[in-house]
Motif scaffolding. Sequence first.
Motif, PDB file in Angstrom:
ATOM      1  N   VAL A 370      58.382  45.482  32.830  1.00 35.14           N
ATOM      2  CA  VAL A 370      57.593  47.078  32.360  1.00 35.14           C
ATOM      3  C   VAL A 370      56.148  46.691  31.079  1.00 35.14           C
ATOM      4  CG1 VAL A 370      59.992  47.553  31.969  1.00 35.14           C
ATOM      5  CG2 VAL A 370      59.853  46.761  30.242  1.00 35.14           C
ATOM      6  N   SER A 371      56.344  47.080  31.166  1.00 31.31           N
ATOM      7  CA  SER A 371      54.667  47.173  30.852  1.00 31.31           C
ATOM      8  C   SER A 371      55.054  47.259  29.069  1.00 31.31           C
ATOM      9  CB  SER A 371      53.578  49.103  30.800  1.00 31.31           C
ATOM     10  OG  SER A 371      54.088  49.635  31.115  1.00 31.31           O
ATOM     11  N   ALA A 372      53.955  46.563  28.679  1.00 31.70           N
ATOM     12  CA  ALA A 372      54.238  46.818  27.056  1.00 31.70           C
ATOM     13  C   ALA A 372      52.540  46.179  26.304  1.00 31.70           C
ATOM     14  CB  ALA A 372      55.158  45.560  26.525  1.00 31.70           C
ATOM     15  N   GLY A 373      51.160  46.795  26.633  1.00 26.28           N
ATOM     16  CA  GLY A 373      50.587  46.818  25.754  1.00 26.28           C
ATOM     17  C   GLY A 373      49.060  47.164  27.082  1.00 26.28           C
ATOM     18  N   GLY A 374      48.269  47.388  26.647  1.00 24.02           N
ATOM     19  CA  GLY A 374      46.791  47.879  27.170  1.00 24.02           C
ATOM     20  C   GLY A 374      46.654  47.310  28.566  1.00 24.02           C
ATOM     21  N   ARG A 375      46.161  46.301  28.070  1.00 23.05           N
ATOM     22  CA  ARG A 375      45.401  45.094  29.252  1.00 23.05           C
ATOM     23  C   ARG A 375      46.872  44.371  29.515  1.00 23.05           C
ATOM     24  NH1 ARG A 375      40.531  41.564  27.592  1.00 23.05           N
ATOM     25  NH2 ARG A 375      42.066  40.975  25.579  1.00 23.05           N
ATOM     26  N   VAL A 376      47.949  44.941  30.636  1.00 23.55           N
ATOM     27  CA  VAL A 376      48.647  44.612  31.326  1.00 23.55           C
ATOM     28  C   VAL A 376      49.325  43.265  31.941  1.00 23.55           C
ATOM     29  CG1 VAL A 376      51.433  45.472  32.699  1.00 23.55           C
ATOM     30  CG2 VAL A 376      49.870  46.508  30.951  1.00 23.55           C
ATOM     31  N   LEU A 377      48.794  42.992  33.033  1.00 22.85           N
ATOM     32  CA  LEU A 377      48.328  41.902  33.641  1.00 22.85           C
ATOM     33  C   LEU A 377      46.835  41.076  33.958  1.00 22.85           C
ATOM     34  CD1 LEU A 377      50.523  43.256  37.054  1.00 22.85           C
ATOM     35  CD2 LEU A 377      51.480  41.417  35.473  1.00 22.85           C
ATOM     36  N   SER A 378      46.487  40.147  33.924  1.00 21.26           N
ATOM     37  CA  SER A 378      45.476  39.696  34.787  1.00 21.26           C
ATOM     38  C   SER A 378      45.642  38.570  36.436  1.00 21.26           C
ATOM     39  CB  SER A 378      44.470  38.379  33.758  1.00 21.26           C
ATOM     40  OG  SER A 378      43.821  38.823  32.739  1.00 21.26           O
ATOM     41  N   VAL A 379      44.997  39.361  37.240  1.00 26.40           N
ATOM     42  CA  VAL A 379      44.664  38.835  39.208  1.00 26.40           C
ATOM     43  C   VAL A 379      44.225  38.161  38.744  1.00 26.40           C
ATOM     44  CG1 VAL A 379      45.624  39.420  40.972  1.00 26.40           C
ATOM     45  CG2 VAL A 379      46.096  40.792  39.537  1.00 26.40           C
ATOM     46  N   VAL A 380      44.063  36.220  38.721  1.00 25.87           N
ATOM     47  CA  VAL A 380      42.888  35.393  39.014  1.00 25.87           C
ATOM     48  C   VAL A 380      43.425  35.069  40.812  1.00 25.87           C
ATOM     49  CG1 VAL A 380      42.281  33.289  38.464  1.00 25.87           C
ATOM     50  CG2 VAL A 380      43.356  34.639  36.716  1.00 25.87           C
ATOM     51  N   GLY A 381      41.650  34.766  41.599  1.00 18.92           N
ATOM     52  CA  GLY A 381      41.600  34.949  42.766  1.00 18.92           C
ATOM     53  C   GLY A 381      40.623  33.740  42.247  1.00 18.92           C
ATOM     54  N   VAL A 382      41.246  32.792  43.523  1.00 16.91           N
ATOM     55  CA  VAL A 382      39.790  32.036  43.623  1.00 16.91           C
ATOM     56  C   VAL A 382      39.540  31.741  44.925  1.00 16.91           C
ATOM     57  CG1 VAL A 382      40.146  29.219  43.261  1.00 16.91           C
ATOM     58  CG2 VAL A 382      42.038  30.462  41.750  1.00 16.91           C
ATOM     59  N   GLY A 383      38.273  30.957  45.289  1.00 15.24           N
ATOM     60  CA  GLY A 383      38.074  31.248  47.011  1.00 15.24           C
ATOM     61  C   GLY A 383      36.315  29.813  47.025  1.00 15.24           C
ATOM     62  N   ALA A 384      35.949  29.671  47.822  1.00 20.29           N
ATOM     63  CA  ALA A 384      35.137  28.569  48.482  1.00 20.29           C
ATOM     64  C   ALA A 384      34.179  29.561  47.369  1.00 20.29           C
ATOM     65  CB  ALA A 384      35.094  28.650  49.681  1.00 20.29           C
ATOM     66  N   ASP A 385      33.298  31.136  47.327  1.00 28.41           N
ATOM     67  CA  ASP A 385      32.298  31.354  46.933  1.00 28.41           C
ATOM     68  C   ASP A 385      33.153  32.734  46.467  1.00 28.41           C
ATOM     69  OD1 ASP A 385      33.116  33.512  48.594  1.00 28.41           O
ATOM     70  OD2 ASP A 385      31.011  32.603  50.197  1.00 28.41           O
ATOM     71  N   LEU A 386      32.386  33.193  45.152  1.00 25.99           N
ATOM     72  CA  LEU A 386      32.629  34.461  44.410  1.00 25.99           C
ATOM     73  C   LEU A 386      33.162  35.635  45.708  1.00 25.99           C
ATOM     74  CD1 LEU A 386      32.684  35.090  41.860  1.00 25.99           C
ATOM     75  CD2 LEU A 386      29.741  35.461  41.765  1.00 25.99           C
ATOM     76  N   ALA A 387      32.202  35.605  46.253  1.00 25.10           N
ATOM     77  CA  ALA A 387      33.344  37.135  47.176  1.00 25.10           C
ATOM     78  C   ALA A 387      34.707  36.786  47.739  1.00 25.10           C
ATOM     79  CB  ALA A 387      32.174  36.835  48.644  1.00 25.10           C
ATOM     80  N   GLU A 388      34.757  35.021  48.340  1.00 25.51           N
ATOM     81  CA  GLU A 388      36.055  35.321  48.800  1.00 25.51           C
ATOM     82  C   GLU A 388      37.290  35.317  47.647  1.00 25.51           C
ATOM     83  OE1 GLU A 388      36.509  31.792  51.360  1.00 25.51           O
ATOM     84  OE2 GLU A 388      38.211  30.879  50.406  1.00 25.51           O
ATOM     85  N   ALA A 389      36.515  34.432  46.266  1.00 23.04           N
ATOM     86  CA  ALA A 389      37.998  34.635  44.879  1.00 23.04           C
ATOM     87  C   ALA A 389      37.496  36.288  44.768  1.00 23.04           C
ATOM     88  CB  ALA A 389      37.117  33.945  44.001  1.00 23.04           C
ATOM     89  N   ARG A 390      36.822  36.926  44.928  1.00 23.25           N
ATOM     90  CA  ARG A 390      37.433  38.559  44.206  1.00 23.25           C
ATOM     91  C   ARG A 390      37.978  39.514  45.869  1.00 23.25           C
ATOM     92  NH1 ARG A 390      34.400  42.876  43.651  1.00 23.25           N
ATOM     93  NH2 ARG A 390      34.193  44.057  45.284  1.00 23.25           N
TER      94      ARG A 390
END
Length: 422
Positions: A370-390
Amino acid sequence: MRVLVIGSGAREHALVLALRKDPSVTAVYAAPGNAGIAQHAQVRAVDPSSGAAVTALARELDADLVVIGPEVPLVLGVADAVRAAGISCFGPSAAAARIEGSKAFAKDVMTAAGVRTAHSEVVDNPADLDAALDRFGPTWVVKDDGLAAGKGVVVTADRLAARDHGAELLEQGHPVLLESFLDGPEVSLFCLVDGETVVPLLPAQDHKRVGDGDTGPNTGGMGAYTPLPWLPAETARAIVEDVVRPVAAELVRRGSAFSGLLYAGLAIGQDGPAVIEFNCRFGDPETQAVLALLESPLGELLAATANGTLDQVEAPRWRDGAAVTVVVAAENYPGRPRVGDVISGAEDSGKSDTAAVLHAGTQLRDGQLVSAGGRVLSVVGVGADLAEARANAYARIAGIKLTGSHFRTDIGLAAVESRISV
Ligand code: AMP
Ligand code: GLY
């Protein structure tokens, strides 16, 4: 090496994951941690602001290194207490942590070191507020003159809004800091610092405002990306040589040598970089992206910093490509967030090369996340470039459900579209 990480955010989750990848790290503990961290490290209860409690826990766990994530324990001297007990600690002394904890100290150090920063004035009497506002703006920058987790700042071209914020802070008994507005794209540069030895990590950019297109109030940070395709290498070098090194040297000169992570937050303006703020610890959410690209063993880097041997360590190595962190925030954040809602789709095997889900404000309740704060999760994407990471970050977010939650859809987008220049 047995490591104890202090803190409970997605930054600490990222630190724990990176430490687990270091073959020299044989055990990772976290305190207080959170529901996500508990899947990768043994989590223990502790009052992070109590030097005695953190030291007792480090002794009990036979920790070789304590890594302190957040600023509050550092400003309160928890690193001093741990070191006094003979245990290595990654994090500055209370004296050096004033670079974040006291805006007056930070300005004084920067002036002595010849580092460009905003002009500022402190107002502590409501009768002086209007005249002081007349000497600044537009645009006005109105800050709480203390630790405020990034949320005590209003940057506005609206004089009334600037005045209202200042008056409200004064009513709460907080002195107000007015600053000249620094224009230009922002950079967060994290440096490992051990006295006068300075080792920069990859530059990153945070997104402070709650809404797409940099709209709405400031937050603790809604997302970040690294590296910065628009930042010339010579500007990054200038930040190290003309900003961080002189400040580290000035702290040594004052007998408050810095040991830990010195975070320079800058605006890159027409006349070059100017400092918005220094922090005495890893930044959140930039750390989640920066550490996703780190190839060198993190434990070795942190231990060398803590033990005064950073000058003997080879420079950090980075994987090619880019990383993007997108913060999933609870309804009403950055106001009083709605908490206690069930989160689904956040399960993370830890095996994906393209995306990870790190926890901040989460808790287990009857076996459910369950959620317990303001910022709940950080989803991190990785890719060959910024567009792919996004693309990887947003594809992962699409599978997560949390009632009322919100996230920015444009993290790193201006850089992908080449809309940032310096
Ligand atoms: P701080 O809490 O000092 O990090 O400020 C939070 C955010 O407000 C920064 O990341 C900037 O986006 C903005 N900000 C703070 N001070 C200034 C300034 N002097 N000029 C322009 N923007 C600022
Ligand atoms: N990214 C902003 C902070 O950590 O203060």
